[in-house]
Design an enzyme around this catalytic site. Structure first.
Site, PDB file in Angstrom:
ATOM      1  N   HIS A 105      46.663  24.610  -9.964  1.00  0.00           N
ATOM      2  CA  HIS A 105      47.509  24.361  -8.789  1.00  0.00           C
ATOM      3  C   HIS A 105      48.730  23.543  -9.253  1.00  0.00           C
ATOM      4  O   HIS A 105      48.731  22.330  -9.208  1.00  0.00           O
ATOM      5  CB  HIS A 105      46.674  23.581  -7.768  1.00  0.00           C
ATOM      6  CG  HIS A 105      47.275  23.445  -6.395  1.00  0.00           C
ATOM      7  ND1 HIS A 105      48.519  23.885  -6.056  1.00  0.00           N
ATOM      8  CD2 HIS A 105      46.771  22.899  -5.258  1.00  0.00           C
ATOM      9  CE1 HIS A 105      48.749  23.623  -4.772  1.00  0.00           C
ATOM     10  NE2 HIS A 105      47.715  23.020  -4.279  1.00  0.00           N
TER      11      HIS A 105
ATOM     12  N   HIS B  72      54.728  37.534  -9.842  1.00  0.00           N
ATOM     13  CA  HIS B  72      54.835  37.032  -8.480  1.00  0.00           C
ATOM     14  C   HIS B  72      54.069  37.977  -7.573  1.00  0.00           C
ATOM     15  O   HIS B  72      54.087  39.184  -7.785  1.00  0.00           O
ATOM     16  CB  HIS B  72      56.313  36.954  -8.070  1.00  0.00           C
ATOM     17  CG  HIS B  72      56.549  36.135  -6.848  1.00  0.00           C
ATOM     18  ND1 HIS B  72      56.272  36.582  -5.584  1.00  0.00           N
ATOM     19  CD2 HIS B  72      57.021  34.866  -6.704  1.00  0.00           C
ATOM     20  CE1 HIS B  72      56.577  35.619  -4.704  1.00  0.00           C
ATOM     21  NE2 HIS B  72      57.022  34.574  -5.369  1.00  0.00           N
TER      22      HIS B  72
ATOM     23  N   ASP C 251      58.006  28.708 -11.442  1.00  0.00           N
ATOM     24  CA  ASP C 251      57.418  27.865 -12.493  1.00  0.00           C
ATOM     25  C   ASP C 251      58.074  28.137 -13.846  1.00  0.00           C
ATOM     26  O   ASP C 251      58.297  27.223 -14.644  1.00  0.00           O
ATOM     27  CB  ASP C 251      55.911  28.125 -12.622  1.00  0.00           C
ATOM     28  CG  ASP C 251      55.144  27.638 -11.409  1.00  0.00           C
ATOM     29  OD1 ASP C 251      55.639  26.725 -10.711  1.00  0.00           O
ATOM     30  OD2 ASP C 251      54.043  28.150 -11.158  1.00  0.00           O
TER      31      ASP C 251
END
Lengths: 235, 235, 235, 235
Positions: B97, B133, B182
């Site tokens: 996470h 994604h 990210d």
């Protein structure tokens, strides 16, 4: 059964928003402004923005010996990751560590007058939140800076006045104490329209970067910090 | 015995400093700049400051159903204060996470080439941090925004290039995947000179205001959230 | 979406069970036996029960200066409740604090032989879990107690043997080190059929009463523990 | 400066003791007895030992849907270790989750009579700790079991009587409610001479094995639990 998770704060995915504002626009905001938005549900005006960043930046860290820093670094030294260590630091921020802002906002936003508040605290022999400093007797330069800025920005209102009235009343009843930073923040945050329930939240947000920095520094030190302990036997 | 608490981060008291900078001057800084200072030990240049706030503001929150939000709100519903609840949210920010930023910074700053990295991840059957994604196939608009800004500000450097090289190599070897947020953050934070050890720290700092807001919202809901559970008996 | 909460551990309500056993019957069990049941899914045999309680009772506490105790007490001193303080203590139990049991169970239950394990650790210059003691050179009396008991109870099996073989091999290759309590526990827990993933869990369960006692003791002391800190300036 | 760490609970090293008892002897004690010793500073008598283990074993776990279990498992799913996950579960045990034992012990051990207590709670419209059950109207079988055992063991004393008197008075004033398990435990723990400050501590100790078991179970499930969330927009 309450396994319904509804929120008015944010959504994720393609159309992600923060308090109704598209995330892509939030990416253009100052971080302090984004914090203001997510906590209050509206963007700060220019003056509010300046005030808010002063308060956050001023609370970013405060040395290595306080409970939150000690907790974070000690947990890291047990062989833990950044998230667990920083969380342990935040856990230390209980009623006795940063709690004066929330308590200050509570009394300022209560129905009670400055006179009633001072009377109540004197009767119960409790320390009034926002008054008194270990070092400064006359003025606390950081308090002055915060109050001056609020004045310049036109943001100093009824709650800062009430905090000053508490200080005056306490001086009449007992002794003049300097207004400390917690007192100034309690007044201004109230004048900015924030609820007392967020008092501890500001402090947590402001101090988290400090805890991250301390945890990072601790990673380069030996594991398993040990304090000198003494067994005093059974009383 | 290691009960010595030394730090190069900050001091408290009258002469309080943050990384050598007087606290009173830090109070004049943007909060994002103060964060940059405390993490890196130096103030950001103007372009770095703009880049940094984009990254922080963009990660401030992301809906109600993810593990950190669920943990924070569930702990609050057990009858707990702001600090304990927010800490529980931060604890959820483990390897699965927000961990991709740290892992991404690690591979980018390693000695390995893009070709070697892709080979290694393919061999081990692991997901490459920063690629892929759920929704976007071609481009991720937030990644584009971050990369464009870095370009404009003259901050896009060798690590962003290496991230793009990894993406290219993976496309040659297997399939074209979009670079996600990210990946963009890993590249730019590396180009800004931050260590991988701070990867999770950025995310914690950025997300804490969201966790404060969720905890505050949960305070107005009934205590003791209960999920529908099912006992499946012993296998 | 994984908002399904299924478990084979327990149910609540009128027909509450723990691992298939009615809660009302569990109330008749020794607490250590109930712990064995919930972790392993079956009740301990008489000998297993005796062994298990020795291990739990022996790890209940270990002085005031270690990271878990310091964290729990420091967090309490910030003005926090029992649950938050004890949790901070448990958080400190990371890889460097009690982690040797899990690591020991992992190597014992791996495919690798004692010879291969020693070779690997020597090559990597790492400390072998379960070997070495700060004070004892010849024998550790608590290790002896645990191993003797396991012998008497007929529970000492292949994993205790493998731990001894590691000790022997290390003596041949480098130096004789005493087997410490972590080594004995790793061996016996493995012989009792527990997985390595529960290694840290035993330690957490055993130490929680100690953390509760320390937190209670700290409640009677002044708030806001402060350590002497020193600011060393920027390097 | 309070960087002195003194304790009457335990020492480490060769002569390690727990509450004055040598650790090697503690290793021969039942785990529940060792818990009694470390919390109370004295070993339980035989009857006390039997009573204590019933209470601990009976609270070891209670299904998967409550806040502590959900927190522990959610934090694990974020990619975290056993210690961090179990800690998150314990953090959820706030005032609204297991807090009735502490509150019950507080009112029982207060100067107030049963009549005064009922009057006060009725006036303030608050739920009396220890009374009422979602399912049972007449008797709660687990309460009966605890109370019967206390009676058999000769341990039922003034505080159990006071709890019954509160129940009676409430029946006269309003309605008959079943005494629940929290009520029985509050009475008996008080009769065993424990302070209210340890009320939450018992529950934490008893429930930790359950949280360990749930965390272990969650390790085998996919990472990153996600709940269905809904963004309701700004009010």
């Amino acid at each position: 059964m309450s396994n319904e998770w509804k929120t008015s704060i944010s959504s994720s995915g393609e159309d992600a928003v923060i308090r109704g504002e598209e995330l892509e626009n939030v990416m253009d905001m100052d971080f302090a402004d984004a914090i203001f938005l997510i906590l209050k549900g509206e963007k700060p005006k220019k003056a509010e923005s300046k005030m808010f960043k002063t308060i956050l930046s001023g609370a970013i860290d405060h040395g290595v010996g306080n409970p939150s820093t000690v907790s974070a670094r000690t947990v890291q030294s047990g062989g833990n990751d950044m998230n667990t260590s920083v969380a342990a630091g935040i856990m230390a921020l209980g009623d006795a560590h940063g709690g004066a802002i929330e308590e200050g906002m509570n009394i300022l936003q209560s129905e009670k007058s400055a006179i009633e508040i001072v009377e109540e605290y004197l009767e119960e022999g409790k320390k009034i939140p926002g008054l008194g400093h270990k070092v400064y007797d006359e003025t606390d330069p950081r308090t002055e800076k915060i109050l001056d800025r609020a004045e310049e920005l036109g943001l100093s209102g009824e709650y800062v006045e009430k905090m000053k009235a508490i200080q005056e009343r306490f001086a009449e009843e007992k002794v003049r104490l300097v207004m400390n930073v917690d007192g100034a923040i309690s007044g201004i945050m109230s004048d900015l329209g924030f609820e007392p329930e967020l008092g501890k939240g500001f402090f947590i947000i402001a101090r988290t970067p400090g805890l991250v920095a301390h945890t990072r520094e601790e990673m380069d030190l030996p594991d398993f910090r040990r304090e000198d302990g003494e067994y005093t036997g059974e009383e």
